[in-house]
Design a protein around this motif. Structure first.
Motif, PDB file in Angstrom:
ATOM      1  N   ASN A 193      58.539  84.303 -21.049  1.00 29.19           N
ATOM      2  CA  ASN A 193      59.713  85.152 -21.270  1.00 29.19           C
ATOM      3  C   ASN A 193      60.627  84.430 -22.252  1.00 29.19           C
ATOM      4  O   ASN A 193      61.218  83.406 -21.935  1.00 29.19           O
ATOM      5  CB  ASN A 193      60.422  85.386 -19.925  1.00 29.19           C
ATOM      6  CG  ASN A 193      61.544  86.403 -20.047  1.00 29.19           C
ATOM      7  OD1 ASN A 193      62.162  86.547 -21.107  1.00 29.19           O
ATOM      8  ND2 ASN A 193      61.813  87.109 -18.964  1.00 29.19           N
ATOM      9  N   GLU A 194      60.700  85.030 -23.452  1.00 31.36           N
ATOM     10  CA  GLU A 194      61.486  84.359 -24.494  1.00 31.36           C
ATOM     11  C   GLU A 194      62.976  84.319 -24.162  1.00 31.36           C
ATOM     12  O   GLU A 194      63.702  83.416 -24.560  1.00 31.36           O
ATOM     13  CB  GLU A 194      61.266  85.060 -25.830  1.00 31.36           C
ATOM     14  CG  GLU A 194      59.859  84.828 -26.352  1.00 31.36           C
ATOM     15  CD  GLU A 194      59.611  85.533 -27.667  1.00 31.36           C
ATOM     16  OE1 GLU A 194      60.518  86.213 -28.171  1.00 31.36           O
ATOM     17  OE2 GLU A 194      58.488  85.385 -28.180  1.00 31.36           O
ATOM     18  N   ALA A 195      63.424  85.338 -23.417  1.00 37.01           N
ATOM     19  CA  ALA A 195      64.849  85.410 -23.069  1.00 37.01           C
ATOM     20  C   ALA A 195      65.230  84.253 -22.150  1.00 37.01           C
ATOM     21  O   ALA A 195      66.257  83.589 -22.354  1.00 37.01           O
ATOM     22  CB  ALA A 195      65.149  86.748 -22.398  1.00 37.01           C
ATOM     23  N   THR A 196      64.384  84.036 -21.135  1.00 34.89           N
ATOM     24  CA  THR A 196      64.715  82.966 -20.177  1.00 34.89           C
ATOM     25  C   THR A 196      64.132  81.633 -20.599  1.00 34.89           C
ATOM     26  O   THR A 196      64.500  80.575 -20.083  1.00 34.89           O
ATOM     27  CB  THR A 196      64.185  83.309 -18.771  1.00 34.89           C
ATOM     28  OG1 THR A 196      62.767  83.426 -18.855  1.00 34.89           O
ATOM     29  CG2 THR A 196      64.786  84.611 -18.251  1.00 34.89           C
ATOM     30  N   GLY A 197      63.138  81.704 -21.496  1.00 35.52           N
ATOM     31  CA  GLY A 197      62.486  80.469 -21.931  1.00 35.52           C
ATOM     32  C   GLY A 197      61.576  79.889 -20.866  1.00 35.52           C
ATOM     33  O   GLY A 197      61.300  78.689 -20.851  1.00 35.52           O
ATOM     34  N   GLN A 198      61.109  80.789 -19.985  1.00 32.86           N
ATOM     35  CA  GLN A 198      60.232  80.306 -18.915  1.00 32.86           C
ATOM     36  C   GLN A 198      59.023  81.220 -18.741  1.00 32.86           C
ATOM     37  O   GLN A 198      59.054  82.386 -19.150  1.00 32.86           O
ATOM     38  CB  GLN A 198      61.014  80.263 -17.593  1.00 32.86           C
ATOM     39  CG  GLN A 198      62.013  79.128 -17.546  1.00 32.86           C
ATOM     40  CD  GLN A 198      62.690  79.042 -16.185  1.00 32.86           C
ATOM     41  OE1 GLN A 198      62.791  80.038 -15.482  1.00 32.86           O
ATOM     42  NE2 GLN A 198      63.168  77.860 -15.854  1.00 32.86           N
ATOM     43  N   TYR A 199      58.006  80.692 -18.104  1.00 31.15           N
ATOM     44  CA  TYR A 199      56.838  81.511 -17.763  1.00 31.15           C
ATOM     45  C   TYR A 199      57.143  82.299 -16.501  1.00 31.15           C
ATOM     46  O   TYR A 199      57.715  81.772 -15.557  1.00 31.15           O
ATOM     47  CB  TYR A 199      55.618  80.629 -17.520  1.00 31.15           C
ATOM     48  CG  TYR A 199      54.955  80.131 -18.787  1.00 31.15           C
ATOM     49  CD1 TYR A 199      54.129  80.980 -19.518  1.00 31.15           C
ATOM     50  CD2 TYR A 199      55.156  78.832 -19.232  1.00 31.15           C
ATOM     51  CE1 TYR A 199      53.507  80.536 -20.673  1.00 31.15           C
ATOM     52  CE2 TYR A 199      54.548  78.383 -20.388  1.00 31.15           C
ATOM     53  CZ  TYR A 199      53.723  79.235 -21.107  1.00 31.15           C
ATOM     54  OH  TYR A 199      53.117  78.805 -22.252  1.00 31.15           O
ATOM     55  N   GLU A 200      56.710  83.564 -16.513  1.00 34.24           N
ATOM     56  CA  GLU A 200      56.919  84.398 -15.331  1.00 34.24           C
ATOM     57  C   GLU A 200      55.589  85.017 -14.915  1.00 34.24           C
ATOM     58  O   GLU A 200      54.801  85.428 -15.765  1.00 34.24           O
ATOM     59  CB  GLU A 200      57.943  85.492 -15.631  1.00 34.24           C
ATOM     60  CG  GLU A 200      59.354  84.937 -15.816  1.00 34.24           C
ATOM     61  CD  GLU A 200      60.354  86.019 -16.224  1.00 34.24           C
ATOM     62  OE1 GLU A 200      59.928  87.184 -16.370  1.00 34.24           O
ATOM     63  OE2 GLU A 200      61.527  85.673 -16.406  1.00 34.24           O
ATOM     64  N   LEU A 201      55.398  85.072 -13.611  1.00 37.19           N
ATOM     65  CA  LEU A 201      54.161  85.637 -13.086  1.00 37.19           C
ATOM     66  C   LEU A 201      54.079  87.117 -13.436  1.00 37.19           C
ATOM     67  O   LEU A 201      55.051  87.854 -13.245  1.00 37.19           O
ATOM     68  CB  LEU A 201      54.118  85.462 -11.559  1.00 37.19           C
ATOM     69  CG  LEU A 201      52.859  85.933 -10.854  1.00 37.19           C
ATOM     70  CD1 LEU A 201      51.653  85.087 -11.248  1.00 37.19           C
ATOM     71  CD2 LEU A 201      53.040  85.859  -9.336  1.00 37.19           C
ATOM     72  N   ALA A 202      52.919  87.508 -13.995  1.00 35.10           N
ATOM     73  CA  ALA A 202      52.721  88.915 -14.339  1.00 35.10           C
ATOM     74  C   ALA A 202      51.768  89.521 -13.326  1.00 35.10           C
ATOM     75  O   ALA A 202      50.550  89.345 -13.444  1.00 35.10           O
ATOM     76  CB  ALA A 202      52.167  89.035 -15.757  1.00 35.10           C
ATOM     77  N   PRO A 203      52.309  90.196 -12.310  1.00 29.68           N
ATOM     78  CA  PRO A 203      51.454  90.676 -11.206  1.00 29.68           C
ATOM     79  C   PRO A 203      50.347  91.598 -11.663  1.00 29.68           C
ATOM     80  O   PRO A 203      49.258  91.615 -11.078  1.00 29.68           O
ATOM     81  CB  PRO A 203      52.438  91.404 -10.299  1.00 29.68           C
ATOM     82  CG  PRO A 203      53.777  90.870 -10.666  1.00 29.68           C
ATOM     83  CD  PRO A 203      53.713  90.537 -12.120  1.00 29.68           C
ATOM     84  N   THR A 204      50.571  92.350 -12.720  1.00 27.40           N
ATOM     85  CA  THR A 204      49.535  93.303 -13.142  1.00 27.40           C
ATOM     86  C   THR A 204      48.339  92.590 -13.777  1.00 27.40           C
ATOM     87  O   THR A 204      47.258  93.136 -13.876  1.00 27.40           O
ATOM     88  CB  THR A 204      50.098  94.304 -14.165  1.00 27.40           C
ATOM     89  OG1 THR A 204      50.686  93.550 -15.250  1.00 27.40           O
ATOM     90  CG2 THR A 204      51.157  95.191 -13.535  1.00 27.40           C
TER      91      THR A 204
END
Lengths: 535, 151
Positions: A193-204
Motif C-alpha cells: 500500500n503506497e499510501a501507508t507504505g506497508q504491505y497489507e494482506l489481500a484476502p482475495t
C-alpha cells in the motif's frame, strides 16, 4: 662281557689256587716242630695275604663293574622298548588324525552352507540448526525454522545365505512418519500500500488450500498415556542368485545402482550428514521394483569392470505396489575400478529411461434408458483409465572416486530431462496454460535438472589413537532443478568432521553454507551434528 | 567460493591439518610379526597361484570366483597375530579399518565377513576350494598348496 667273565674265572681260579696252596702249606708245616723257619714263613704269609687282599679288592671292583654294566644293559633295553611303544602310539595317533580330517573334508564338501539368518541394522540421531539471512525468508517454510533433533533412520536388516549361490536381503526402515508431515502450506499474499507504505494482506489473493499436518497421536488405552504410531517402509527386499561372477540376477525391490551416495546408503557408512542435492531432489529413483542383472569382469590384475542392467516399474505414484502403464523403467550401469595395493580409482555411469504415469482407474456400468443393464456391447460392466499426469524422463549420471593413502576425492553428476505428455495444466495441444505453483507443480514445464557435488576427505594417519578414525572433509554442491526457473539454483559449500571411535559408531559434525537467489531468501547457514550407530 | 578461500579464516584449519599429518606420520607404524605369510588353499582350489591383488579381492569378497568356481575364504581369528599380520601386509589395512570395511559392506550390500578359525591350515585342508593363510612355520606340506608368499 665275555672277556670280563673270562677274567673273572681266571681270577677266581688263581684265588682258589693260592688259598689251597696256603692251606696245604699250613697243614704240612707245623710251626712248633720247625721253629727255625717261623720268621721266613711269616714273611711269606704276609706277602700272600697282601696279594690275596689285592686280588679280593680287584674281584670286588670287577663285580661292581659287572653289576653296573648289567644295570645299564637292562636300562638300555627298557629305553628301546619305550621308544618302540611311543613310535607305535604316534603312528596310531597320526592315522586317527588323518582319518578325522578326511572325514571332516567329506562333511564340508558335501554339506550345504549354513542357512543362517542375520539380523542387524543402523540408526541415527541428528541435531540441526539453521540461520536465515532474511528474517522472513521463504526458506523457513521449507526447512526447520528452529533448532531441532531429528531421527531419520532406524533401519533393520535381515539377510540370509541360503545356498552357495542364493541369498536374500530385506531392509526395513522404521519411521515416526507420517507424524508431522505437512501438506498444502498456505500462501498469504500481501500487497504494498503506497499510501501507508506497508504491505497489507489481500484476502482475495490468499491461497485457500487447506493446511494439513498429520498427527498420529492416539490414546494409549488403559494407561491413558498417549502413543504416537509410526510406519514401516521396505527400503529393499530382494533375492540374489549368483551363479557366476559375471552374471548375477536380483529380483525384488533394490537400490538403484548409481553413483556413490545411494550405494553407500547407510548413515554409518556415509561421510557427511547432509545428503547431496541430487539425492534430496530424487533426480534419480533411489530404489526400483523389478529385475536387475549385474556382474563383474576382472580384465586385468588392476582393472575390474562392473555392470548392471535394471528393468523395473520405474517411477510412479505407487510404483512399489504396481505400475500404472506398460512402459517399464530401463537402466544400465557401467563402472570401472582400477586398484593397487594402496590406491583405488573408480569411475562409473548410469543411464535411465522411464515414464512416470499417474492414473485413476474407474469401473463403469452401462445401462439402458430404463436403467436396466445394457448388453449392447456384450457386457454392462466395463472400466476406464484416466491419466492425470504422464512424463518421460531421461537420466544420465557419472561418478568418480579416487582414494590414495587416506585421501579420498569423490563426486557425482546427474543430468535429467523431463518431458511431459500429460499434465493437469496442459491443454489438448500439449501446451502449458500456466506455470505451476510453488508447491506441487513447480516443475510443471518440460525441463532439465542438473546437479553435481564433489568432496575431498582425508583420514588422518594417527595410528597412536587407533581404533579412532578422524576424517575432516570439505565439499561443494550445486543444483539447478529446473532450467526455466534459474532463480532456483542453489550453490552449497560444506565442511565437516567425521569421527569414528569404533567400527560401529560415527559422530559427525557439519557446517553448510547454502546460497540461494535473493528471491528465495539469499544465504542460509546451518550446522548439524549426527550420531550414527550400526549394530 | 573463491572469495571464501581467499579469507584467512581457513588458515588455522590448514595449519592444524598439516600439524596432525606430520605428527601422525611420525607416530610408530603398526607392527606385526615379520615372518613370511603363505596364502594357502585346498588342493581342489582352481588356481595354482594368485597375485596379491587377487588375494586381496578374494578376502574382501569383491571377487567370489576363480576359474568359474566359487571359492571360500577363511580368516584367522580376529585377535591372532596371524590375522593382524595378514590384514596389514596383504589387505594394507589396520585392524580397525578392516573391521570398518566389513561393517560398511554389511550395511551397503548385506555382505558377511568370511568365517574365522583357529587353525587355518586344518580348515583349508577340510574345505573344498577353501583359501586361507598361515605363517611359514605353520605350513604343513601335503595338507594345502601354497598360492602366494607374502614377505
Amino acid at each position: 662281557m665275555r672277556k670280563n667273565t673270562g677274567w673273572f674265572v681266571i681270577i677266581c681260579w688263581m684265588l682258589m689256587a693260592s688259598r689251597g696252596a696256603a692251606q696245604d702249606d699250613t697243614t704240612a708245616t707245623d710251626p712248633a716242630s720247625e721253629p727255625s723257619s717261623v720268621d721266613s714263613d711269616a714273611v711269606v704269609d704276609s706277602e700272600a695275604g697282601a696279594r690275596m687282599n689285592a686280588l679280593e679288592e680287584r674281584l670286588a671292583s670287577q663285580e661292581e663293574r659287572i653289576t653296573t654294566l648289567e644295570a645299564e644293559r637292562v636300562a638300555a633295553t627298557a629305553r628301546e622298548q619305550e621308544k618302540d611303544r611311543r613310535a607305535v602310539e604316534l603312528e596310531e595317533k597320526l592315522d586317527a588324525t588323518q582319518m578325522e580330517m578326511e572325514e571332516m573334508s567329506l562333511t564340508l564338501t558335501t554339506a550345504p552352507p549354513e542357512k543362517k539368518l542375520n539380523i542387524y541394522g543402523f540408526f541415527d540421531t541428528t541435531f540441526y540448526k539453521a540461520w536465515y539471512q532474511q528474517e522472513n525468508s521463504v526458506l523457513r517454510s521449507q526447512n526447520p525454522p528452529f533448532s531441532t533433533f531429528m531421527m531419520s533412520h532406524v533401519n533393520i536388516y535381515f539377510s540370509s545365505q541360503m545356498t552357495e549361490t542364493l541369498s536374500a536381503l530385506v531392509e526395513t526402515g522404521f519411521s515416526f512418519s507420517p507424524n508431522g508431515y505437512e501438506t498444502n502450506l498456505p500462501v498469504d499474499a500481501y500487497v504494498y500500500n503506497e499510501a501507508t507504505g506497508q504491505y497489507e494482506l489481500a484476502p482475495t489473493l490468499v491461497d485457500d488450500s487447506e493446511y494439513q499436518r498429520v498427527d498420529t497421536t492416539i490414546p494409549g488405552g488403559i494407561t491413558s498415556s498417549s502413543v504416537r504410531y509410526g510406519s514401516v517402509s521396505i527400503v529393499r527386499a530382494h533375492l540374489d542368485w549368483r551363479p557366476r561372477d559375471w552374471l548375477n540376477l536380483r529380483v525384488g525391490q533394490y537400490l538403484t545402482p548409481y553413483g556413490i551416495w545411494n550405494v553407500e546408503h547407510a548413515s554409518t557408512v556415509l561421510l557427511g550428514v547432509y545428503y547431496p542435492h541430487l539425492m534430496n531432489w530424487d533426480l534419480v529413483p533411489p530404489s526400483q521394483l523389478g529385475l536387475q542383472a549385474f556382474g563383474d569382469f576382472f580384465l586385468a590384475d588392476v582393472m575390474q569392470l562392473n555392470y548392471a542392467l535394471t528393468l523395473s516399474n520405474g517411477r510412479g505414484p505407487i510404483s512399489s505396489a504396481m505400475d500404472l502403464d506398460e512402459n517399464k523403467g530401463m537402466g544400465a550401469r557401467i563402472q570401472t575400478i582400477f586398484s593397487g595395493n594402496k590406491w583405488k580409482i573408480t569411475a562409473g555411469s548410469y543411464g535411465y529411461y522411464g515414464k512416470y504415469t499417474d492414473a485413476e482407474r474407474r469401473a463403469e456400468i452401462y445401462l439402458n434408458s430404463d436403467l436396466t443393464r445394457s448388453y449392447i456391447d456384450g457386457s454392462p460392466l466395463g472400466s476406464d483409465i484416466t491419466y492425470l499426469k504422464k512424463f518421460q524422463e531421461y537420466i544420465i549420471t557419472a561418478d568418480l572416486s579416487v582414494e590414495v593413502a587416506g585421501l579420498r576425492v569423490f563426486g557425482e553428476l546427474v543430468h535429467r530431462k523431463v518431458h511431459y505428455l500429460v499434465h493437469p495444466v496442459m491443454n489438448d495441444n500439449a501446451q502449458f496454460v500456466q506455470v505451476g505453483n510453488f508447491s506441487d507443480d513447480r516443475k510443471a514445464a518440460n525441463h532439465y535438472s542438473q546437479s553435481a557435488y564433489a568432496i575431498v576427505a582425508y583420514q588422518l594417519p594417527i595410528s597412536a589413537i587407533e581404533p579412532v578414525l578422524i576424517t575432516p572433509y570439505v565439499g561443494v554442491d550445486w543444483l539447478a532443478p529446473d532450467d526455466p526457473l534459474t532463480w532456483f539454483e542453489q550453490k552449497t559449500f560444506r565442511f565437516g568432521l567425521n569421527v569414528q571411535p569404533s567400527a560401529y559408531v560415527a559422530i559427525k559434525t557439519e557446517g553448510i553454507i547454502d546460497n540461494f537467489a535473493d528471491v528465495l531468501g539469499g544465504r542460509m547457514t546451518s550446522i548439524s551434528a549426527q550420531l550414527a550407530v550400526s549394530f | 567460493m573463491v572469495r571464501l578461500f581467499k579469507r584467512l579464516e581457513f588458515l588455522p584449519i590448514v595449519l592444524l591439518l598439516v600439524t596432525v599429518f606430520v605428527v601422525g606420520s611420525a607416530s610408530p607404524a603398526y607392527s606385526a610379526q615379520s615372518e613370511a605369510i603363505y596364502i594357502i588353499a585346498n588342493n581342489s582350489f582352481p588356481a595354482k597361484s594368485l597375485t596379491l591383488l587377487q588375494a586381496k579381492r578374494i578376502f574382501l569378497k569383491t571377487q567370489t570366483r576363480v576359474g568359474g568356481k566359487a571359492v571360500i575364504p577363511v580368516n584367522a581369528r580376529k585377535d591372532s597375530s596371524l590375522r593382524k599380520a595378514f590384514v596389514q601386509r596383504a589387505l594394507h589395512m589396520s585392524a580397525t579399518e578392516e573391521q570398518r570395511y566389513w561393517q560398511d559392506q554389511k550395511m551397503k550390500a548385506g555382505a558377511q565377513l568370511p568365517p574365522e578359525v583357529g587353525d587355518t591350515v586344518r580348515a583349508v585342508f577340510g574345505i573344498k576350494n577353501g583359501i586361507s593363510y598361515c605363517f611359514a612355520s605353520q605350513y604343513k606340506a601335503d595338507v594345502a598348496q601354497i598360492l602366494l608368499k607374502i614377505e
